[in-house]
Write a protein that holds these residues in place. Structure first.
Motif, PDB file in Angstrom:
ATOM      1  N   UNK A 213       0.832  -1.208   0.000  1.00  0.00           N
ATOM      2  CA  UNK A 213       0.000   0.000   0.000  1.00  0.00           C
ATOM      3  C   UNK A 213       0.865   1.255   0.000  1.00  0.00           C
ATOM      4  N   UNK A 214       2.013   1.210   0.708  1.00  0.00           N
ATOM      5  CA  UNK A 214       2.893   2.376   0.754  1.00  0.00           C
ATOM      6  C   UNK A 214       3.569   2.618  -0.603  1.00  0.00           C
ATOM      7  N   UNK A 215       4.078   1.546  -1.212  1.00  0.00           N
ATOM      8  CA  UNK A 215       4.764   1.694  -2.503  1.00  0.00           C
ATOM      9  C   UNK A 215       3.778   2.105  -3.598  1.00  0.00           C
ATOM     10  N   UNK A 216       2.528   1.605  -3.522  1.00  0.00           N
ATOM     11  CA  UNK A 216       1.532   1.905  -4.570  1.00  0.00           C
ATOM     12  C   UNK A 216       1.216   3.393  -4.657  1.00  0.00           C
ATOM     13  N   UNK A 217       1.516   4.156  -3.580  1.00  0.00           N
ATOM     14  CA  UNK A 217       1.222   5.604  -3.607  1.00  0.00           C
ATOM     15  C   UNK A 217       2.389   6.442  -4.125  1.00  0.00           C
ATOM     16  N   UNK A 218       3.510   5.812  -4.443  1.00  0.00           N
ATOM     17  CA  UNK A 218       4.690   6.567  -4.873  1.00  0.00           C
ATOM     18  C   UNK A 218       4.541   7.049  -6.320  1.00  0.00           C
ATOM     19  N   UNK A 219       5.347   8.063  -6.665  1.00  0.00           N
ATOM     20  CA  UNK A 219       5.202   8.721  -7.971  1.00  0.00           C
ATOM     21  C   UNK A 219       5.510   7.788  -9.134  1.00  0.00           C
ATOM     22  N   UNK A 220       6.541   6.926  -8.983  1.00  0.00           N
ATOM     23  CA  UNK A 220       6.917   6.104 -10.133  1.00  0.00           C
ATOM     24  C   UNK A 220       5.835   5.077 -10.474  1.00  0.00           C
ATOM     25  N   UNK A 221       5.018   4.697  -9.498  1.00  0.00           N
ATOM     26  CA  UNK A 221       3.909   3.780  -9.773  1.00  0.00           C
ATOM     27  C   UNK A 221       2.802   4.512 -10.534  1.00  0.00           C
ATOM     28  N   UNK A 222       2.522   5.747 -10.098  1.00  0.00           N
ATOM     29  CA  UNK A 222       1.517   6.537 -10.831  1.00  0.00           C
ATOM     30  C   UNK A 222       1.985   6.796 -12.262  1.00  0.00           C
ATOM     31  N   UNK A 223       3.284   7.005 -12.431  1.00  0.00           N
ATOM     32  CA  UNK A 223       3.820   7.221 -13.786  1.00  0.00           C
ATOM     33  C   UNK A 223       3.648   5.966 -14.641  1.00  0.00           C
ATOM     34  N   UNK A 224       3.892   4.807 -14.031  1.00  0.00           N
ATOM     35  CA  UNK A 224       3.729   3.545 -14.766  1.00  0.00           C
ATOM     36  C   UNK A 224       2.284   3.355 -15.202  1.00  0.00           C
ATOM     37  N   UNK A 225       1.342   3.686 -14.322  1.00  0.00           N
ATOM     38  CA  UNK A 225      -0.076   3.571 -14.712  1.00  0.00           C
ATOM     39  C   UNK A 225      -0.424   4.583 -15.801  1.00  0.00           C
ATOM     40  N   UNK A 226       0.139   5.820 -15.696  1.00  0.00           N
ATOM     41  CA  UNK A 226      -0.159   6.855 -16.701  1.00  0.00           C
ATOM     42  C   UNK A 226       0.378   6.484 -18.074  1.00  0.00           C
ATOM     43  N   UNK A 227       1.430   5.644 -18.109  1.00  0.00           N
ATOM     44  CA  UNK A 227       1.983   5.202 -19.395  1.00  0.00           C
ATOM     45  C   UNK A 227       1.117   4.135 -20.056  1.00  0.00           C
TER      46      UNK A 227
END
Length: 322
Positions: A213-227
């Protein structure tokens, strides 16, 4: 990497030295000794015979001299002689160490498989019935003592249902092929490994859920989803790898407690490992064997912790850079 490996191995030497000194002093502070048990069992009361035996076993010397001799013998890979088994301590431990290693590896495998899978599922299904069920199961198996869980599993799956043997490592009197022998050991291994591994699986599940849950909120995860990456690929390739770091740390810390927990589980299931050997040696005041098991056990845990540190470097190269 080679310098790190050498540094970790050098750090093990003072650790083993401290374990020897601490355990040697504690054992000599405890009431009773192997010499007392031997003379009482053989009903030896002659003072001359007692003095001769004290001189033979070296217990008439000061504790500091006994400690110095023991450290020197350990440096020469000699852990002493067990008068109970009438054999060198090292040979007796080597005969029973494989059984304990099999049990520990199986328990670690169950703990990682069940704990990590449950933690990932709980984080994906957070605040749902799946999350609540996994959290409830983790609390139950964390709170339940391993020996109680082992006894309940024996009653249910061995006595009532007859699916697994009650105890032991091999079926007595059955001559099987190599593959048959392996399957027989695995059949006997299911209950003790599960009873030992579920406690650690509960811990891993809770830590893995929080880390995911902590890692899922990090920026690089949001970037991966945005890609436009799929949800499964984001979880497996980006979230899980970084969330595994606390699990690796916890695994290294719990190896020592797992070795201690195997003592109870081996007693419950009559598993012929060094846990049963240590329990029998403590009850019979067989202190050379107790010291030998503790020294080799601490060495095993130290080597496993060094291996975990190297695995940590593999998962997070930034640590090597620092």
């Amino acid at each position: 990497m080679r310098r790190i490996i050498i540094r970790r191995l050098v750090q093990i030497i003072p650790l083993i030295f401290a374990v020897i000194v601490m355990n040697f002093v504690l054992i000599h502070l405890a009431p009773g000794s192997l010499f007392d048990v031997m003379t009482s069992e053989q009903q030896i009361t002659d003072p001359k015979m007692l003095d001769q035996l004290r001189h033979t076993y070296g217990v008439d010397q000061p504790v500091s001299v006994q400690l110095a001799k023991y450290i020197w013998s350990v440096m020469r890979l000699d852990l002493g002689y067990s008068y109970r088994q009438n054999a060198p301590v090292f040979d007796v431990i080597m005969q029973q160490l494989p059984a304990t290693l099999i049990l520990m590896l199986a328990a670690i495998g169950i703990a990682l498989l069940v704990g990590v899978t449950a933690g990932v599922l709980a984080s994906i299904k957070v605040n749902t019935i799946w999350d609540n069920l996994i959290s409830l199961g983790a609390v139950f198996f964390f709170a339940a003592p391993s020996f109680w869980l082992g006894i309940m599993m024996t009653v249910m799956f061995a006595v009532k249902l007859g699916w697994f043997p009650v105890g032991g490592m091999r079926t007595i009197g059955v001559d099987e092929s190599a593959i048959g022998a392996v399957l027989d050991v695995m059949h006997h291994l299911v209950l003790p490994a599960t009873a030992l591994g579920l406690f650690y699986a509960a811990t891993f599940a809770r830590v893995m859920r929080a880390s995911m849950l902590e890692v899922a909120r990090l920026d690089f995860v949001r970037t991966a989803r945005a890609k436009g990456l799929s949800g499964g690929r984001v979880v497996l390739a980006h979230v899980m790898r970084n969330a595994m770091l606390p699990i690796v740390t916890l695994l290294g810390l719990q190896l020592g407690t797992m070795l201690g927990g195997s003592v109870v589980i081996e007693a419950v299931f009559s598993w012929p490992g060094i846990g049963s050997l240590l329990f029998d040696s403590v009850m019979s005041r067989n202190f050379p064997m107790v010291l030998g098991v503790l020294v080799l056990g601490s060495l095993l845990v130290a080597v496993c912790n060094a291996t975990v540190d190297l695995l940590y470097l593999r998962l997070d190269p930034r640590i090597k850079a620092r």
